[in-house]
Design a protein around this motif. Structure first.
Motif, PDB file in Angstrom:
ATOM      1  N   ALA A 182       2.505  65.863  16.786  1.00  0.00           N
ATOM      2  CA  ALA A 182       1.952  66.391  18.034  1.00  0.00           C
ATOM      3  C   ALA A 182       2.726  65.863  19.241  1.00  0.00           C
ATOM      4  O   ALA A 182       2.927  66.586  20.234  1.00  0.00           O
ATOM      5  N   GLU A 183       3.170  64.618  19.167  1.00  0.00           N
ATOM      6  CA  GLU A 183       3.944  64.043  20.267  1.00  0.00           C
ATOM      7  C   GLU A 183       5.368  64.600  20.299  1.00  0.00           C
ATOM      8  O   GLU A 183       5.978  64.751  21.362  1.00  0.00           O
ATOM      9  N   LEU A 184       5.901  64.914  19.125  1.00  0.00           N
ATOM     10  CA  LEU A 184       7.277  65.394  19.014  1.00  0.00           C
ATOM     11  C   LEU A 184       7.446  66.820  19.524  1.00  0.00           C
ATOM     12  O   LEU A 184       8.457  67.128  20.174  1.00  0.00           O
ATOM     13  N   ARG A 185       6.492  67.667  19.243  1.00  0.00           N
ATOM     14  CA  ARG A 185       6.643  69.087  19.546  1.00  0.00           C
ATOM     15  C   ARG A 185       7.099  69.358  20.984  1.00  0.00           C
ATOM     16  O   ARG A 185       8.060  70.103  21.192  1.00  0.00           O
ATOM     17  N   PRO A 186       6.432  68.822  21.994  1.00  0.00           N
ATOM     18  CA  PRO A 186       6.854  69.146  23.370  1.00  0.00           C
ATOM     19  C   PRO A 186       8.221  68.602  23.747  1.00  0.00           C
ATOM     20  O   PRO A 186       8.821  69.057  24.714  1.00  0.00           O
ATOM     21  N   ARG A 187       8.742  67.637  22.990  1.00  0.00           N
ATOM     22  CA  ARG A 187      10.100  67.152  23.249  1.00  0.00           C
ATOM     23  C   ARG A 187      11.146  67.992  22.522  1.00  0.00           C
ATOM     24  O   ARG A 187      12.320  68.005  22.913  1.00  0.00           O
ATOM     25  N   LEU A 188      10.715  68.677  21.471  1.00  0.00           N
ATOM     26  CA  LEU A 188      11.644  69.442  20.642  1.00  0.00           C
ATOM     27  C   LEU A 188      11.693  70.917  21.030  1.00  0.00           C
ATOM     28  O   LEU A 188      12.783  71.488  21.188  1.00  0.00           O
ATOM     29  N   LEU A 189      10.530  71.535  21.174  1.00  0.00           N
ATOM     30  CA  LEU A 189      10.456  72.982  21.376  1.00  0.00           C
ATOM     31  C   LEU A 189      10.613  73.320  22.850  1.00  0.00           C
ATOM     32  O   LEU A 189       9.715  73.841  23.510  1.00  0.00           O
ATOM     33  N   VAL A 190      11.786  73.010  23.380  1.00  0.00           N
ATOM     34  CA  VAL A 190      12.119  73.176  24.798  1.00  0.00           C
ATOM     35  C   VAL A 190      13.205  74.234  24.919  1.00  0.00           C
ATOM     36  O   VAL A 190      14.200  74.204  24.173  1.00  0.00           O
ATOM     37  N   VAL A 191      13.042  75.158  25.842  1.00  0.00           N
ATOM     38  CA  VAL A 191      13.958  76.291  25.946  1.00  0.00           C
ATOM     39  C   VAL A 191      15.412  75.835  26.103  1.00  0.00           C
ATOM     40  O   VAL A 191      15.713  74.966  26.917  1.00  0.00           O
ATOM     41  N   PRO A 192      16.322  76.400  25.318  1.00  0.00           N
ATOM     42  CA  PRO A 192      17.739  76.091  25.499  1.00  0.00           C
ATOM     43  C   PRO A 192      18.421  77.212  26.293  1.00  0.00           C
ATOM     44  O   PRO A 192      18.488  78.351  25.846  1.00  0.00           O
ATOM     45  N   PHE A 193      18.917  76.901  27.468  1.00  0.00           N
ATOM     46  CA  PHE A 193      19.599  77.891  28.298  1.00  0.00           C
ATOM     47  C   PHE A 193      20.384  77.146  29.371  1.00  0.00           C
ATOM     48  O   PHE A 193      19.805  76.628  30.316  1.00  0.00           O
ATOM     49  N   GLY A 194      21.695  77.081  29.176  1.00  0.00           N
ATOM     50  CA  GLY A 194      22.503  76.353  30.144  1.00  0.00           C
ATOM     51  C   GLY A 194      23.797  77.035  30.516  1.00  0.00           C
ATOM     52  O   GLY A 194      24.485  76.603  31.435  1.00  0.00           O
ATOM     53  N   GLY A 195      24.137  78.111  29.789  1.00  0.00           N
ATOM     54  CA  GLY A 195      25.393  78.769  30.089  1.00  0.00           C
ATOM     55  C   GLY A 195      26.579  77.944  29.635  1.00  0.00           C
ATOM     56  O   GLY A 195      26.447  77.004  28.844  1.00  0.00           O
ATOM     57  N   ALA A 196      27.723  78.287  30.156  1.00  0.00           N
ATOM     58  CA  ALA A 196      28.990  77.764  29.648  1.00  0.00           C
ATOM     59  C   ALA A 196      29.041  76.246  29.585  1.00  0.00           C
ATOM     60  O   ALA A 196      29.410  75.673  28.555  1.00  0.00           O
ATOM     61  N   VAL A 197      28.690  75.570  30.673  1.00  0.00           N
ATOM     62  CA  VAL A 197      28.785  74.112  30.694  1.00  0.00           C
ATOM     63  C   VAL A 197      27.478  73.449  31.121  1.00  0.00           C
ATOM     64  O   VAL A 197      27.457  72.304  31.548  1.00  0.00           O
ATOM     65  N   GLY A 198      26.364  74.185  31.016  1.00  0.00           N
ATOM     66  CA  GLY A 198      25.069  73.573  31.253  1.00  0.00           C
ATOM     67  C   GLY A 198      24.591  73.573  32.682  1.00  0.00           C
ATOM     68  O   GLY A 198      23.724  72.766  33.033  1.00  0.00           O
TER      69      GLY A 198
END
Length: 447
Positions: A182-198
């Motif tokens: 339960a503690e791990l989920r909000p640290r893991l399931l985070v949207v990935p979107f940064g483009g070429a270099v973040g």
């Protein structure tokens, strides 16, 4: 031998997990990547980053679209990732709006997004099984709370304990692993979107808003900043998987020892037969738990290498995750399936437990006798008497109390009476406290 035991037609029954595997197939990954791209287009259209008509048109074109994994093979070999080949296919499917597919994104965004979209249901499966197993073990601990048996330390009979307390030691850390998940989920399931270099620079100042909107569209948590090279979340997941597998392996190892021919204190599951020895009933599922635990321990160490992501992208570190994490998920899932079967078939043998407790002439009660004698003499002196009696017992056999009696008589005291009542009461109390600590756990589907 297959390249992967989890999908081997021979070994999958031991090392595979069809329910979890369904989320880890190439087809599932491609479908998740398409879902990511469709959601991105719709979000960007709403924010005016691409033409308003492009978003719905792209989503409609991609809805139900299937792309065979073989179509991406050549492009993957060339680019090192399947996304460029997939994007070309999606742009062709989107027709006049195709140029707005994958707008401002990069390959890692899409692959990481597809991973998280598939991890979400996988974690729900693992949580459901882990919760059910923990509750089953708690119930077994309560049922056998006062069933006395020999406690062992460093493989030697040490002092009396109860079967319930041993089972509680299996359940307690598994329950804590549910809390960790339960503690791990909000640290893991985070949207990935940064483009070429973040930094999402091609989206201008709308980059942060687009990232948040994409998180909402995909049902993922928003990110404070793009996190592509920050792999602590997936490594934390790997560590959690290794922890669960290791704890299941501990159960398997205990069951193997308790079921040894010369001990026979408890059995669980249906024993497997030997190709040549008719009398054998091998502890197959327990052995498999140990094997899976060892497998995931090594895999977690490999996954730690993914933390060494250099600069703004590092394919050598990133691609390390691809063959390792899916196998860890499958190993954990298989282990939970086997452990659930074992937990539902625990068969204690009280007579054998009593015999083991009395084996060695009652030496298991040496500690209790020493502390009882300490009411008449210093504890160190009492322990010295018990050591002398234990040496005589080892050399001559018989009963510990009989060897202790003349030593006590020489000091003008009697051999004290000891019983297991305090131990039994404490065991029951500790198990009740553990049940109370996990009162928040409910059977899956009952909450």
């Amino acid at each position: 031998m297959s390249t992967s035991l989890s999908d081997s037609p021979v070994y999958a029954g031991l090392f595979g997990d069809p329910e979890i595997a369904a989320h880890l197939t190439p087809q599932a990954e491609i479908a998740a990547m398409i879902r990511y791209e469709a959601a991105l287009a719709e979000v960007e259209a709403r924010l005016g980053l691409i033409p308003a008509a492009a978003g719905p048109a792209i989503a409609a074109a991609l809805d139900g679209l299937t792309v065979a994994p073989e179509e991406l093979a050549a492009g993957t070999r060339s680019a090192g990732v399947p996304v460029p080949a997939l994007v070309a296919r999606l742009r062709a499917a989107a027709g006049p709006h195709g140029s707005h597919v994958h707008w401002g994104a990069t390959s890692q965004d899409v692959l990481d997004g597809a991973l998280l979209l598939r991890l979400r249901p996988v974690l729900e499966i693992l949580e459901r099984r882990l919760r059910r197993l923990t509750l089953a073990l708690l119930a077994a601990a309560e049922a056998h709370a006062t069933l006395a048996m020999a406690g062992r330390t460093r493989s030697q009979i040490a002092a009396p304990t109860t079967l319930g307390l041993r089972i509680a030691a299996w359940a307690a850390p598994l329950g804590r692993c549910l809390d960790r998940l339960a503690e791990l989920r909000p640290r893991l399931l985070v949207v990935p979107f940064g483009g070429a270099v973040g930094n999402l620079s091609v989206l201008g100042e709308a980059g942060p808003a687009a990232m948040d909107a994409l998180a909402d569209a995909l049902g993922l948590a928003p990110a404070a900043k793009p996190w592509g090279t920050e792999r602590d979340g997936v490594v934390e997941l790997a560590n959690w998987l290794a922890m669960v597998s290791g704890l299941l392996a501990r159960i398997g190892a205990d069951l193997m020892l308790m079921g040894r021919s010369e001990i026979g204190e408890m059995t669980a599951g249906e024993g497997g037969g030997s190709s040549t020895m008719p009398q054998k009933a091998n502890p197959v599922l327990a052995e498999t738990l140990v094997a899976l635990g060892r497998q995931n321990a090594g895999a977690a160490a490999t996954m730690a290498g993914a933390l060494l992501h250099t600069e703004e992208r590092d394919a050598a570190a990133w691609s390390l995750e691809w063959p390792v994490l899916p196998q860890m998920l499958l190993a954990t899932g298989a282990g939970l399936l086997h452990a659930g079967d074992l937990a539902g078939s625990l068969a204690p043998r009280p007579a054998r437990m009593a015999a083991m407790l009395e084996a060695g002439g009652g030496a298991a009660r040496a500690e209790a006798l020493a502390f009882a004698l300490a009411r008449e003499m210093p504890l160190g002196e009492a322990q010295g008497l018990l050591k002398q009696a234990a040496r005589a017992l080892a050399a001559e056999g018989g009963r510990l109390a009989d060897h202790l009696a003349p030593l006590c008589a020489a000091r003008g005291v009697a051999v004290p009476e000891v019983d297991d009542a305090p131990m039994l009461a404490n065991a029951a109390a500790f198990i009740a406290r553990l049940r109370a600590a996990f009162a928040h756990l409910t059977e899956p589907g009952s909450a």
